[in-house]
Write a protein that holds these residues in place. Structure first.
Motif, PDB file in Angstrom:
ATOM      1  N   ARG A   1       0.853  -1.191   0.000  1.00 53.25           N
ATOM      2  CA  ARG A   1       0.000   0.000   0.000  1.00 53.25           C
ATOM      3  C   ARG A   1       0.886   1.237   0.000  1.00 53.25           C
ATOM      4  NH1 ARG A   1      -5.402  -0.183  -0.466  1.00 53.25           N
ATOM      5  NH2 ARG A   1      -5.351  -1.934   0.924  1.00 53.25           N
ATOM      6  N   THR A   2       0.531   2.222  -0.803  1.00 54.59           N
ATOM      7  CA  THR A   2       1.190   3.520  -0.768  1.00 54.59           C
ATOM      8  C   THR A   2       0.442   4.382   0.242  1.00 54.59           C
ATOM      9  OG1 THR A   2       1.807   3.322  -3.096  1.00 54.59           O
ATOM     10  CG2 THR A   2       1.846   5.528  -2.145  1.00 54.59           C
ATOM     11  N   ILE A   3       1.192   4.978   1.172  1.00 54.15           N
ATOM     12  CA  ILE A   3       0.575   5.771   2.232  1.00 54.15           C
ATOM     13  C   ILE A   3       1.594   6.783   2.746  1.00 54.15           C
ATOM     14  CG2 ILE A   3       1.163   4.018   3.948  1.00 54.15           C
ATOM     15  CD1 ILE A   3      -1.374   4.809   5.471  1.00 54.15           C
ATOM     16  N   ALA A   4       1.161   7.987   2.997  1.00 52.47           N
ATOM     17  CA  ALA A   4       2.076   9.036   3.456  1.00 52.47           C
ATOM     18  C   ALA A   4       2.540   8.768   4.889  1.00 52.47           C
ATOM     19  CB  ALA A   4       1.390  10.397   3.384  1.00 52.47           C
ATOM     20  N   SER A   5       3.829   8.825   5.098  1.00 55.20           N
ATOM     21  CA  SER A   5       4.463   8.768   6.421  1.00 55.20           C
ATOM     22  C   SER A   5       4.067   7.595   7.309  1.00 55.20           C
ATOM     23  CB  SER A   5       4.190  10.081   7.173  1.00 55.20           C
ATOM     24  OG  SER A   5       4.627  11.183   6.431  1.00 55.20           O
ATOM     25  N   PRO A   6       4.155   6.358   6.802  1.00 56.11           N
ATOM     26  CA  PRO A   6       3.852   5.211   7.672  1.00 56.11           C
ATOM     27  C   PRO A   6       4.936   5.055   8.733  1.00 56.11           C
ATOM     28  CG  PRO A   6       4.797   4.429   5.641  1.00 56.11           C
ATOM     29  CD  PRO A   6       4.626   5.923   5.497  1.00 56.11           C
ATOM     30  N   LEU A   7       4.532   4.790   9.956  1.00 54.80           N
ATOM     31  CA  LEU A   7       5.492   4.724  11.047  1.00 54.80           C
ATOM     32  C   LEU A   7       5.426   3.415  11.811  1.00 54.80           C
ATOM     33  CD1 LEU A   7       7.645   6.480  12.417  1.00 54.80           C
ATOM     34  CD2 LEU A   7       5.876   7.338  13.921  1.00 54.80           C
ATOM     35  N   ALA A   8       4.218   2.940  12.112  1.00 58.06           N
ATOM     36  CA  ALA A   8       4.063   1.748  12.942  1.00 58.06           C
ATOM     37  C   ALA A   8       3.048   0.803  12.312  1.00 58.06           C
ATOM     38  CB  ALA A   8       3.595   2.145  14.339  1.00 58.06           C
ATOM     39  N   LEU A   9       3.233  -0.504  12.560  1.00 51.80           N
ATOM     40  CA  LEU A   9       2.357  -1.515  11.983  1.00 51.80           C
ATOM     41  C   LEU A   9       1.952  -2.538  13.032  1.00 51.80           C
ATOM     42  CD1 LEU A   9       4.448  -2.371   8.793  1.00 51.80           C
ATOM     43  CD2 LEU A   9       2.476  -0.852   8.922  1.00 51.80           C
ATOM     44  N   GLU A  10       0.774  -3.100  12.837  1.00 53.24           N
ATOM     45  CA  GLU A  10       0.305  -4.205  13.684  1.00 53.24           C
ATOM     46  C   GLU A  10      -0.656  -5.052  12.860  1.00 53.24           C
ATOM     47  OE1 GLU A  10       0.140  -6.670  16.780  1.00 53.24           O
ATOM     48  OE2 GLU A  10       1.272  -4.799  16.898  1.00 53.24           O
ATOM     49  N   VAL A  11      -0.489  -6.361  12.925  1.00 44.44           N
ATOM     50  CA  VAL A  11      -1.420  -7.292  12.283  1.00 44.44           C
ATOM     51  C   VAL A  11      -2.363  -7.812  13.351  1.00 44.44           C
ATOM     52  CG1 VAL A  11      -1.637  -9.548  11.183  1.00 44.44           C
ATOM     53  CG2 VAL A  11       0.172  -8.000  10.466  1.00 44.44           C
ATOM     54  N   HIS A  12      -3.664  -7.786  13.025  1.00 49.89           N
ATOM     55  CA  HIS A  12      -4.667  -8.376  13.913  1.00 49.89           C
ATOM     56  C   HIS A  12      -5.752  -8.989  13.029  1.00 49.89           C
ATOM     57  CE1 HIS A  12      -6.872  -9.080  17.578  1.00 49.89           C
ATOM     58  NE2 HIS A  12      -7.943  -8.598  16.988  1.00 49.89           N
ATOM     59  N   GLY A  13      -5.849 -10.297  13.073  1.00 51.06           N
ATOM     60  CA  GLY A  13      -6.828 -10.978  12.235  1.00 51.06           C
ATOM     61  C   GLY A  13      -6.540 -10.733  10.759  1.00 51.06           C
ATOM     62  N   ALA A  14      -7.572 -10.344  10.035  1.00 56.76           N
ATOM     63  CA  ALA A  14      -7.449 -10.122   8.598  1.00 56.76           C
ATOM     64  C   ALA A  14      -6.999  -8.712   8.257  1.00 56.76           C
ATOM     65  CB  ALA A  14      -8.777 -10.411   7.915  1.00 56.76           C
ATOM     66  N   TYR A  15      -6.608  -7.925   9.254  1.00 57.74           N
ATOM     67  CA  TYR A  15      -6.303  -6.512   9.022  1.00 57.74           C
ATOM     68  C   TYR A  15      -4.868  -6.152   9.379  1.00 57.74           C
ATOM     69  CZ  TYR A  15     -11.305  -6.008   8.465  1.00 57.74           C
ATOM     70  OH  TYR A  15     -12.591  -6.143   8.022  1.00 57.74           O
ATOM     71  N   LEU A  16      -4.385  -5.130   8.670  1.00 57.87           N
ATOM     72  CA  LEU A  16      -3.111  -4.502   8.991  1.00 57.87           C
ATOM     73  C   LEU A  16      -3.433  -3.082   9.442  1.00 57.87           C
ATOM     74  CD1 LEU A  16       0.031  -4.577   8.922  1.00 57.87           C
ATOM     75  CD2 LEU A  16      -0.146  -3.562   6.637  1.00 57.87           C
ATOM     76  N   TYR A  17      -3.020  -2.738  10.644  1.00 54.64           N
ATOM     77  CA  TYR A  17      -3.212  -1.392  11.187  1.00 54.64           C
ATOM     78  C   TYR A  17      -1.930  -0.606  10.981  1.00 54.64           C
ATOM     79  CZ  TYR A  17      -7.443  -3.142  13.318  1.00 54.64           C
ATOM     80  OH  TYR A  17      -8.696  -3.681  13.510  1.00 54.64           O
ATOM     81  N   VAL A  18      -2.067   0.627  10.477  1.00 50.88           N
ATOM     82  CA  VAL A  18      -0.916   1.460  10.148  1.00 50.88           C
ATOM     83  C   VAL A  18      -1.027   2.791  10.888  1.00 50.88           C
ATOM     84  CG1 VAL A  18       0.374   2.582   8.298  1.00 50.88           C
ATOM     85  CG2 VAL A  18      -0.824   0.426   7.850  1.00 50.88           C
ATOM     86  N   GLY A  19      -0.029   3.093  11.700  1.00 53.51           N
ATOM     87  CA  GLY A  19       0.058   4.396  12.349  1.00 53.51           C
ATOM     88  C   GLY A  19       0.925   5.300  11.497  1.00 53.51           C
TER      89      GLY A  19
END
Length: 86
Positions: free
Chosen positions: A42-60
């Motif tokens: 995924r292209t996204i401005a200023s990604p800093l932190a990641l977490e996988v939970h279930g079927a999702y990727l959370y991006v801070g």
């Protein structure tokens, strides 16, 4: 070594299936390492932190900031947390 060539790798998350997601702050994207091959997830401005939970990727993401020469950083807007289906 699993992979290289990232632009400002700041964090990673490992999914239960073994896929690795890498936040590239200066690359403006999330990269995915799958079976040793790197691709853009995924292209996204200023990604800093990641977490996988279930079927999702959370991006801070990093707050929009400027860095004046004569003082401390100035926050121009808040960071975000976004959710993407893996």
């Amino acid at each position: 070594k699993v992979a290289g060539g990232f632009l400002g790798a700041t964090n990673l998350a490992v999914a239960p299936n073994g896929n690795v997601y890498v936040a590239e702050l200066f690359g403006g994207k999330i990269s995915q390492i799958r079976h040793g091959h790197v691709s853009t997830f995924r292209t996204i401005a200023s990604p800093l932190a990641l977490e996988v939970h279930g079927a999702y990727l959370y991006v801070g993401t990093f707050a929009d900031m400027t860095f004046p020469e004569d003082g401390p950083p100035v926050v121009n807007g808040p960071g975000t947390v976004q959710r993407f289906r893996r």
